[in-house]
Design an enzyme around this catalytic site. Structure first.
Site, PDB file in Angstrom:
ATOM      1  N   GLY A   1      39.928  44.440  37.052  1.00  0.00           N
ATOM      2  CA  GLY A   1      39.657  45.449  38.066  1.00  0.00           C
ATOM      3  C   GLY A   1      38.802  44.889  39.179  1.00  0.00           C
ATOM      4  O   GLY A   1      38.956  43.735  39.585  1.00  0.00           O
ATOM      5  N   ILE A   2      37.868  45.701  39.639  1.00  0.00           N
ATOM      6  CA  ILE A   2      37.069  45.334  40.795  1.00  0.00           C
ATOM      7  C   ILE A   2      35.595  45.331  40.435  1.00  0.00           C
ATOM      8  O   ILE A   2      35.169  46.033  39.512  1.00  0.00           O
ATOM      9  CB  ILE A   2      37.341  46.312  41.961  1.00  0.00           C
ATOM     10  N   GLY A   3      34.820  44.512  41.134  1.00  0.00           N
ATOM     11  CA  GLY A   3      33.377  44.518  40.931  1.00  0.00           C
ATOM     12  C   GLY A   3      32.854  43.197  40.421  1.00  0.00           C
ATOM     13  O   GLY A   3      33.581  42.213  40.265  1.00  0.00           O
ATOM     14  N   GLY A   4      31.551  43.181  40.142  1.00  0.00           N
ATOM     15  CA  GLY A   4      30.883  41.962  39.735  1.00  0.00           C
ATOM     16  C   GLY A   4      31.389  41.407  38.419  1.00  0.00           C
ATOM     17  O   GLY A   4      31.521  40.181  38.260  1.00  0.00           O
TER      18      GLY A   4
ATOM     19  N   GLU B   1      47.198  46.519  36.923  1.00  0.00           N
ATOM     20  CA  GLU B   1      47.312  47.648  37.851  1.00  0.00           C
ATOM     21  C   GLU B   1      46.879  47.257  39.260  1.00  0.00           C
ATOM     22  O   GLU B   1      47.545  47.534  40.246  1.00  0.00           O
ATOM     23  CB  GLU B   1      46.428  48.778  37.336  1.00  0.00           C
TER      24      GLU B   1
ATOM     25  N   GLY C   1      44.301  53.735  35.319  1.00  0.00           N
ATOM     26  CA  GLY C   1      45.150  53.017  34.383  1.00  0.00           C
ATOM     27  C   GLY C   1      44.434  52.554  33.136  1.00  0.00           C
ATOM     28  O   GLY C   1      44.989  51.771  32.357  1.00  0.00           O
TER      29      GLY C   1
END
Length: 449
Positions: A221-224, A246, A344
Site C-alpha cells: 500500500g502507501i506510507g512509510g 490493488e 481491498g
C-alpha cells in the site's frame, strides 16, 4: 485505414458549465476515482448549487477537496458519498457520507442495480487516441461498470494523465461519450516518493521481510511502512518477485529498477505488474505511461480473492487501527467516525490465504497516543462499540507489531489471546491477561514470554 474520430470529438466538445446541465434535482452522479476524480466538472456542478436539490454524488478516495460537498454543509443541494475516505474526505467531516462494501464487489454492485442508478458519470481521462478511446489513466477501479450503466458519460480530458495499459476494461470510446470537456491540463495529484519510516515501522517491516521468499507476489500500500519494506527488499538477496496489488506505488518502481521484480514465477498474469489504481509521485506516473510491464485491471479482476489466490506465494501487507485478542481486525473507523473504508484489505488477506505458500500480514504499532495525551493499546480485549470489524477473525494470518508477529490461523481462542498479548506493548500485557480471564479465554497453560 483507421477511421478519423476528430469530427465526432469536436461535435461533443463543450465547456464544463454546459456539460453539468445534464444533472437534474434528485439525480445520482458518479465521479472518477482516486487521482482521476474530475476537477473542472466538480467545480462547475458546485456553482449550480442554488438551481439543484437532493443531488447525490458518489466517489472513491478523491485526491482533492470535492467542491459540491464544500459548498453545501447542510445537504440541501448535494449529498456527497465516498467508498473509501481520502484525507480530503476526512477533512470534510460529516459532509462526507460513506458507502461500505468489499472493493472487488463494486462492479457487480453497480451493474446488478444494487447501488442507485447514476444518471451521469464524470471522470478525468487521458486524451483520445487515434482509435477514439479515452484511457482511464491511473484508476481502472470500477470505471467501466459505471460507463456501462450511466445514462451519460462526460470525460474531462487531461494530457498529464498517463496512459495505463491493460489488462482490460481500461478505456471508454468516443461513441459512448455524451460530452468531452477540455481542461488547462492541471498537474496530477502527487504523493511524496520517500515517506520516512518511523523506528516502529522499521521494526514491523523487519518482522515481515524475514517471512518473504524468492518468487513471491507482492501487494503493498502507501506510507512509510510499505516504502521501507520496498527498501529492504531492494537491498536483499530475494529475486524474481511479482506484483499483484490493488495499488501501484513508488516502492514497486524502485524494486523493478533494481531488477528484483520479474514476475517470472507468477502463475496468473505472468510477468505483468497487476494493479487497479495508482497513487504516488510524478516518477510513478511517468513509469506507468504506456509501460507494457504493467497491467491495469478492473477491481473485480484485480481484487477478486480467487484471482489473487491463483498467484504463487501471494503476500498481502495491510494496516490496522485495532485488533482484539480474538483476532478481529478494525482498520477503517475510530469510535463512530469513518476514517477510510474496507478497501481491498479483506480481498487480499483472503486471497493470500487461498494462495499456495501465500501469507498475509495485518500491521500496526502496539500503541496509539490520543489527543488528550493518554497512550492506549491497539491490541484490545474486544472491538469497542462504534468501531467497524474490517476483517473477521477467521481470515487474518499474521498480526504484526514492533514486538513481533503472531500467526493466528488455526489457533484456538486461548492460543490467540496468548499470542496477541505477547506482541502487545509490555505496559498493557497484565491488564490484557486479566481481560482474557474475565472473558474466559485464558487457561492455566497460558504463558507470556
Amino acid at each position: 485505414m483507421t477511421k478519423n474520430y476528430v469530427g465526432e470529438y469536436r461535435q461533443k466538445l463543450v465547456s464544463a458549465e454546459e456539460a453539468v446541465t445534464l444533472v437534474g434535482s434528485g439525480d445520482w452522479v458518479a465521479y472518477g476515482h482516486f487521482a482521476m476524480a474530475p476537477r473542472f466538472l466538480d467545480e462547475a456542478l458546485a456553482k449550480r448549487k442554488d438551481e439543484l436539490r437532493d443531488v447525490k454524488i458518489r466517489c472513491v478516495c478523491p485526491m482533492q477537496i470535492v467542491e459540491v460537498a464544500k459548498v453545501d454543509p447542510k445537504y440541501e443541494h448535494f449529498i456527497y458519498h465516498s467508498g473509501f475516505l481520502s484525507p480530503y474526505d476526512r477533512h470534510l467531516g460529516d459532509r462526507c457520507m460513506h458507502i461500505s462494501g468489499l472493493y472487488h464487489n463494486g462492479p457487480a454492485t453497480i451493474r446488478n442495480g444494487h447501488a442507485a442508478h447514476p444518471r451521469v458519470f464524470f471522470l478525468k481521462t487521458a486524451p483520445m487516441d487515434n482509435h477514439g478511446f479515452f484511457n482511464f489513466g491511473t484508476s481502472c477501479s470500477y470505471h467501466r461498470a459505471l460507463c456501462d450503466v450511466a445514462d451519460h458519460i462526460v470525460v474531462e480530458v487531461n494530457n498529464k494523465a498517463p496512459v495505463c495499459l491493460g489488462g482490460e476494461q481500461e478505456s471508454v470510446h468516443i461513441s459512448e461519450v455524451t460530452h468531452v470537456v477540455e481542461t488547462d491540463n492541471y498537474d496530477m495529484p502527487v504523493l511524496p516518493h520517500d515517506i520516512p519510516a518511523t523506528d516502529v515501522q522499521k521494526s514491523i517491516a523487519s518482522h515481515i521481510v524475514e517471512e518473504l521468499e524468492d518468487g513471491c507476489t507482492l501487494q503493498l500500500g502507501i506510507g512509510g511502512l510499505p516504502n521501507y519494506v520496498g527498501k529492504i527488499l531492494a537491498e536483499s538477496d530475494l529475486k524474481d518477485l511479482g506484483v499483484h496489488s490493488e495499488m501501484m506505488c513508488d516502492a514497486f518502481v524502485d524494486l523493478f529498477e533494481k531488477g528484483k521484480i520479474t514476475g517470472r514465477c507468477k502463475t496468473r498474469h505472468k510477468y505483468k505488474m497487476v494493479y487497479t489504481f495508482a497513487l504516488g509521485s510524478q516518477r510513478l506516473y511517468d513509469f506507468l505511461d504506456h509501460n507494457p510491464a504493467c497491467g491495469i485491471y478492473p477491481v473485480d479482476i484485480c481484487n477478486n480473492p480467487e484471482e489473487i489466490g491463483q498467484n504463487y506465494k501471494q503476500v498481502a501487507i495491510n494496516n490496522a487501527i485495532m485488533v482484539d485478542i480474538y483476532g478481529q481486525v478494525s482498520s477503517e473507523s475510530a469510535d463512530f467516525r469513518q476514517i477510510s473504508g474496507t478497501g481491498g484489505q479483506l480481498d487480499f488477506t483472503y486471497g493470500a490465504w487461498l494462495s499456495e505458500g501465500g501469507k498475509s500480514f495485518i500491521c500496526m504499532p502496539s500503541t496509539n497516543r490520543l489527543k488528550d495525551g493518554r497512550t492506549v493499546s491497539r491490541i484490545v480485549p474486544f472491538i469497542t462499540p462504534g468501531n467497524i470489524v474490517t476483517a473477521p477473525r477467521t481470515i487474518p494470518m499474521f498480526i504484526v507489531t514492533e514486538y513481533g508477529k503472531a500467526n493466528i490461523i488455526g489457533k484456538s481462542v486461548w492460543q490467540r489471546a496468548e499470542m496477541l498479548i505477547n506482541i502487545a506493548h509490555p505496559d498493557f500485557r497484565d491488564e490484557l491477561i486479566k481481560d482474557a480471564q474475565k472473558q474466559k479465554i485464558w487457561t492455566r497453560t497460558n504463558k507470556i514470554e
